[in-house]
Design a protein around this motif. Structure first.
Motif, mmCIF file in Angstrom:
data_model
loop_
_atom_site.group_PDB
_atom_site.id
_atom_site.type_symbol
_atom_site.label_atom_id
_atom_site.label_comp_id
_atom_site.label_asym_id
_atom_site.label_seq_id
_atom_site.Cartn_x
_atom_site.Cartn_y
_atom_site.Cartn_z
ATOM 1 N N PRO A 1 0.819 -1.217 0.000
ATOM 2 C CA PRO A 1 0.000 0.000 0.000
ATOM 3 C C PRO A 1 0.853 1.268 0.000
ATOM 4 N N ALA A 2 1.984 1.237 0.687
ATOM 5 C CA ALA A 2 2.861 2.424 0.710
ATOM 6 C C ALA A 2 3.409 2.702 -0.685
ATOM 7 N N ALA A 3 3.760 1.649 -1.403
ATOM 8 C CA ALA A 3 4.278 1.830 -2.767
ATOM 9 C C ALA A 3 3.208 2.454 -3.658
ATOM 10 N N ARG A 4 1.997 1.945 -3.530
ATOM 11 C CA ARG A 4 0.895 2.468 -4.361
ATOM 12 C C ARG A 4 0.657 3.943 -4.039
ATOM 13 N N GLU A 5 0.593 4.245 -2.767
ATOM 14 C CA GLU A 5 0.306 5.622 -2.334
ATOM 15 C C GLU A 5 1.453 6.572 -2.711
ATOM 16 N N GLY A 6 2.684 6.061 -2.640
ATOM 17 C CA GLY A 6 3.845 6.913 -2.893
ATOM 18 C C GLY A 6 4.294 6.921 -4.347
ATOM 19 N N GLY A 7 3.563 6.226 -5.237
ATOM 20 C CA GLY A 7 3.916 6.225 -6.658
ATOM 21 C C GLY A 7 5.164 5.414 -6.953
ATOM 22 N N MET A 8 5.373 4.335 -6.176
ATOM 23 C CA MET A 8 6.570 3.507 -6.371
ATOM 24 C C MET A 8 6.220 2.141 -6.954
ATOM 25 N N GLY A 9 6.963 1.720 -7.966
ATOM 26 C CA GLY A 9 6.797 0.371 -8.505
ATOM 27 C C GLY A 9 7.557 -0.606 -7.616
ATOM 28 N N ILE A 10 7.085 -1.842 -7.560
ATOM 29 C CA ILE A 10 7.756 -2.842 -6.712
ATOM 30 C C ILE A 10 8.575 -3.793 -7.573
ATOM 31 N N MET A 11 9.829 -3.990 -7.165
ATOM 32 C CA MET A 11 10.708 -4.973 -7.806
ATOM 33 C C MET A 11 11.017 -6.076 -6.802
ATOM 34 N N PRO A 12 10.412 -7.255 -6.959
ATOM 35 C CA PRO A 12 10.722 -8.358 -6.057
ATOM 36 C C PRO A 12 12.133 -8.896 -6.288
ATOM 37 N N TRP A 13 12.854 -9.177 -5.198
ATOM 38 C CA TRP A 13 14.095 -9.945 -5.324
ATOM 39 C C TRP A 13 13.889 -11.329 -4.697
ATOM 40 N N SER A 14 14.733 -12.256 -5.081
ATOM 41 C CA SER A 14 14.581 -13.671 -4.679
ATOM 42 C C SER A 14 13.169 -14.198 -4.941
ATOM 43 N N PRO A 15 12.676 -14.039 -6.180
ATOM 44 C CA PRO A 15 11.339 -14.555 -6.481
ATOM 45 C C PRO A 15 11.279 -16.083 -6.422
ATOM 46 N N LEU A 16 12.458 -16.724 -6.498
ATOM 47 C CA LEU A 16 12.499 -18.187 -6.352
ATOM 48 C C LEU A 16 13.015 -18.570 -4.968
ATOM 49 N N ALA A 17 13.036 -17.615 -4.060
ATOM 50 C CA ALA A 17 13.558 -17.860 -2.710
ATOM 51 C C ALA A 17 14.950 -18.487 -2.794
ATOM 52 N N GLY A 18 15.775 -17.885 -3.647
ATOM 53 C CA GLY A 18 17.161 -18.335 -3.775
ATOM 54 C C GLY A 18 17.296 -19.706 -4.426
ATOM 55 N N GLY A 19 16.264 -20.166 -5.106
ATOM 56 C CA GLY A 19 16.311 -21.478 -5.777
ATOM 57 C C GLY A 19 15.350 -22.476 -5.153
ATOM 58 N N PHE A 20 14.889 -22.198 -3.925
ATOM 59 C CA PHE A 20 13.975 -23.127 -3.240
ATOM 60 C C PHE A 20 12.740 -23.413 -4.088
ATOM 61 N N LEU A 21 12.177 -22.361 -4.704
ATOM 62 C CA LEU A 21 10.924 -22.517 -5.449
ATOM 63 C C LEU A 21 11.135 -23.092 -6.853
ATOM 64 N N SER A 22 12.359 -23.526 -7.148
ATOM 65 C CA SER A 22 12.551 -24.272 -8.399
ATOM 66 C C SER A 22 12.141 -25.725 -8.197
ATOM 67 N N GLY A 23 11.965 -26.115 -6.927
ATOM 68 C CA GLY A 23 11.554 -27.488 -6.637
ATOM 69 C C GLY A 23 12.698 -28.485 -6.679
ATOM 70 N N LYS A 24 13.940 -28.001 -6.725
ATOM 71 C CA LYS A 24 15.053 -28.951 -6.880
ATOM 72 C C LYS A 24 15.536 -29.544 -5.558
ATOM 73 N N TYR A 25 15.039 -29.025 -4.449
ATOM 74 C CA TYR A 25 15.453 -29.577 -3.154
ATOM 75 C C TYR A 25 14.382 -30.518 -2.607
ATOM 76 N N ARG A 26 14.818 -31.470 -1.783
ATOM 77 C CA ARG A 26 13.901 -32.496 -1.256
ATOM 78 C C ARG A 26 13.656 -32.266 0.232
ATOM 79 N N ARG A 27 12.385 -32.410 0.618
ATOM 80 C CA ARG A 27 11.990 -32.181 2.010
ATOM 81 C C ARG A 27 12.747 -33.089 2.979
ATOM 82 N N ASN A 28 12.986 -34.329 2.551
ATOM 83 C CA ASN A 28 13.617 -35.274 3.471
ATOM 84 C C ASN A 28 15.137 -35.329 3.321
ATOM 85 N N ASP A 29 15.701 -34.449 2.494
ATOM 86 C CA ASP A 29 17.157 -34.447 2.334
ATOM 87 C C ASP A 29 17.626 -33.045 1.952
ATOM 88 N N THR A 30 17.960 -32.257 2.964
ATOM 89 C CA THR A 30 18.421 -30.890 2.681
ATOM 90 C C THR A 30 19.925 -30.774 2.953
#
Ligand SMILES: NC(=O)c1ccc[n+]([C@@H]2O[C@H](COP(=O)([O-])OP(=O)(O)OC[C@H]3O[C@@H](n4cnc5c(N)ncnc54)[C@H](OP(=O)(O)O)[C@@H]3O)[C@@H](O)[C@H]2O)c1
Length: 358
Positions: free
Chosen positions: A210-239
């Motif tokens: 909401p602050a970005a919207r009100e202040g006229g700022m665009g949002i740039m997400p970093w780590s959209p893959l959570a550093g690779g976690f959201l690529s699905g290449k890691y296993r829950r039972n073996d980290t």
């Protein structure tokens, strides 16, 4: 969507691609690409039509800026690139290791005017350019008055050394105050926020969005893959062998918690319905979030980057978006609770009134 679906960043005339090339993997470093691969990643991004390149003075101790500067100069594309870099971490210490007590120069970091001028001059040299398109305060130092930050960066805009500036990793109230001071004092204000944001990191939705919207700022997400976690290449039972996410890491808390694995299960299910890589689904979700202008993609290899760029042509269905939203919904904090549907209806006589920019 493609990388040439250009849009303006915040309330500004700066035109950028929906995916920005993050170059934290450029330059020497255990989890980084070698120089030739970095060049190939840069070329692949350009070949796909991308115009937005993000680096920082602290990445690889300046090595990332040096490579980006070289690639832009060799390709003769300075005018076509929206070049972003950052200041704030201390130039006399590595950000990725715990600093030793004392010894460093306290004015070689932070958002004080002395450091901003020092850092900018050093970045301009490494990047082989005489102006930065988008200059980021990498992180708020917690002490420099906002008035000084806005005045210093606004003056640099007026001097032409930077075209625009943005704020990264700061409290929402600080960004809002910066935008307010800037407009009241007729000083150029911030046009964007750079924040950790992904399916497993949505806490910034309550105050920052909401602050970005009100202040006229665009949002740039970093780590959209959570550093690779959201690529699905890691296993829950073996980290055991999890690359840059192993053990204590400089990218924040461990991603390997039950809640995140549960979210990942939903991302995987949708990836399998679409017959697309898991990472692409995670990126496709980020790309269409209201308020997000351009998502930073990081890659260590060309094939990772090419696959991530292909996320731009995924259209998630309403049902798929809802499942992802529901699985990853952040706890409603006090502020976001204030605009929950139930409260809106109480206020507006039972109507679901939609506000500007929502
Ligand atoms: N403002 C800030 O404080 C801040 C903080 C962090 C980053 N950033 C910026 O944001 C950019 C992106 O951040 P990030 O690197 O954390 O993004 P990310 O997309 O969450 O993670 C990128 C990493 O994930 C892995 N990866 C990427 N694509 C993949 C794929 N398709 N399949 C499997 N693994 C894949 C690679 O690491 P491995 O191959 O080594 O697993 C890659 O280095 C950075 O380059 C930087 O410009 C800013």
């Amino acid at each position: 969507m493609s990388l040439t679906n250009f849009r303006t960043l915040g309330r500004s005339g700066l035109v950028v691609s929906p995916l920005a090339l993050g170059t934290m993997t450029f330059g020497p470093g255990e989890w980084n690409a070698d120089d030739a691969t970095s060049r190939a990643i840069f070329d692949a991004y350009r070949d796909a039509g991308g115009n937005f390149v993000d680096t920082a003075d602290i990445y690889a101790g300046g090595g990332s800026e040096t490579l980006v500067g070289r690639f832009i100069a060799e390709s003769k594309v300075r005018d076509e690139i929206v070049l972003a870099t950052k200041f704030a971490f201390n130039g006399s210490a590595s950000p990725l290791t715990a600093p030793q007590a004392g010894g460093g120069n306290p004015n070689a970091g932070g958002a004080g005017a002395k450091n901003i001028h020092r850092a900018l001059d050093a970045s301009l040299r490494r990047l082989r350019t005489d102006y930065i398109d988008l200059y980021w305060m990498h992180i708020w130092d917690g002490v420099t008055p906002i008035e000084e930050i806005v005045q210093t960066l606004g003056d640099l805009v007026r001097a032409g050394k930077i075209r625009y500036y943005g704020l990264s990793d700061m409290p929402a109230w600080l960004a809002m105050k910066a935008a307010t001071i800037a407009s009241e004092r007729r000083v150029p204000g911030p046009i964007a926020m750079q924040l950790e944001y992904s399916l497993v990191a949505r806490d910034v939705e309550s105050e920052h969005f909401p602050a970005a919207r009100e202040g006229g700022m665009g949002i740039m997400p970093w780590s959209p893959l959570a550093g690779g976690f959201l690529s699905g290449k890691y296993r829950r039972n073996d980290t055991g062998d999890t690359g840059r996410l192993s053990g204590a890491n400089p990218f924040g808390d461990s991603k390997f918690v039950d809640r995140n694995w549960d979210i990942l299960d939903v991302v995987k299910a949708i990836a399998s319905e679409l017959d697309r890589p898991v990472a692409q689904v995670a990126l496709a979700w980020t790309l269409v979030r209201t308020g997000v202008t351009s998502t930073l993609v990081g890659a260590r290899t060309v094939s990772q980057l090419e696959s991530n760029i292909a996320a731009t042509d995924i259209d998630l269905s309403v049902d798929q978006m809802r499942r992802l939203d529901d699985a990853s919904a952040p706890a409603l904090g006090f502020s976001s609770g204030l605009s929950a549907p139930f409260i809106r209806r109480m206020v507006f006589g039972g109507h679901d009134v939609v506000g500007w920019g929502e």
